[in-house]
Write an enzyme that holds these catalytic residues in place. Structure first.
Site, mmCIF file in Angstrom:
data_model
loop_
_atom_site.group_PDB
_atom_site.id
_atom_site.type_symbol
_atom_site.label_atom_id
_atom_site.label_comp_id
_atom_site.label_asym_id
_atom_site.label_seq_id
_atom_site.Cartn_x
_atom_site.Cartn_y
_atom_site.Cartn_z
ATOM 1 N N ASN A 33 0.039 -7.262 3.630
ATOM 2 C CA ASN A 33 0.474 -6.890 2.286
ATOM 3 C C ASN A 33 1.357 -7.956 1.626
ATOM 4 O O ASN A 33 1.979 -7.702 0.613
ATOM 5 C CB ASN A 33 1.187 -5.542 2.297
ATOM 6 C CG ASN A 33 2.415 -5.536 3.185
ATOM 7 O OD1 ASN A 33 2.644 -6.474 3.927
ATOM 8 N ND2 ASN A 33 3.197 -4.480 3.115
ATOM 9 N N CYS A 34 1.386 -9.159 2.184
ATOM 10 C CA CYS A 34 2.172 -10.268 1.638
ATOM 11 C C CYS A 34 1.327 -11.021 0.602
ATOM 12 O O CYS A 34 0.210 -11.448 0.906
ATOM 13 C CB CYS A 34 2.583 -11.206 2.769
ATOM 14 S SG CYS A 34 3.306 -12.761 2.233
ATOM 15 N N ASP A 35 1.849 -11.153 -0.608
ATOM 16 C CA ASP A 35 1.106 -11.830 -1.681
ATOM 17 C C ASP A 35 0.771 -13.272 -1.327
ATOM 18 O O ASP A 35 -0.329 -13.752 -1.605
ATOM 19 C CB ASP A 35 1.893 -11.795 -2.989
ATOM 20 C CG ASP A 35 1.950 -10.402 -3.591
ATOM 21 O OD1 ASP A 35 1.070 -9.572 -3.261
ATOM 22 O OD2 ASP A 35 2.865 -10.142 -4.390
#
Length: 105
Positions: free
Chosen positions: A8-10
């Site tokens: 979920n890390c951009d």
């Protein structure tokens, strides 16, 4: 090529988009192999620990003073992301230099 990061890390998503051949290893679920972590720590030193993360801010002064390797094994989300392993090479972060080295290939 293996990309160690968070699903979920951009920044990790941006890297994966440009590196379709990379396989994401979510460090919260799977962790980082000890030998990869030790090599990354030797190569990048204290830069491997993300002191701007919410995980870091949640640690007390005593915990922050622990050895980086111990901290990263206990709190994998503290690692600066992404950590990219390509054969024997390691890259940290998704800056212009890393992009030039990996995307050009």
């Amino acid at each position: 090529m293996i990309l160690y990061g968070l699903k979920n890390c951009d920044t990790c998503r941006k890297a994966l988009k440009q590196l379709p051949q990379a396989r994401l290893v979510d460090v919260r679920g799977e962790g980082v192999p000890a030998e990869v972590l030790a090599k990354a720590l030797a190569q990048f030193g204290d830069k491997l620990v993300n002191t701007r993360s919410t995980t870091w801010r949640g640690l007390n002064a005593e915990e922050r003073g622990r050895a980086p390797l111990d901290l990263l094994q206990e709190h994998p989300a503290l690692m600066k992301r992404p950590l990219i392993a390509r054969q024997a090479e390691l890259f940290l972060g998704w800056d212009k230099a890393t992009q030039a080295a990996l995307v050009a290939d």
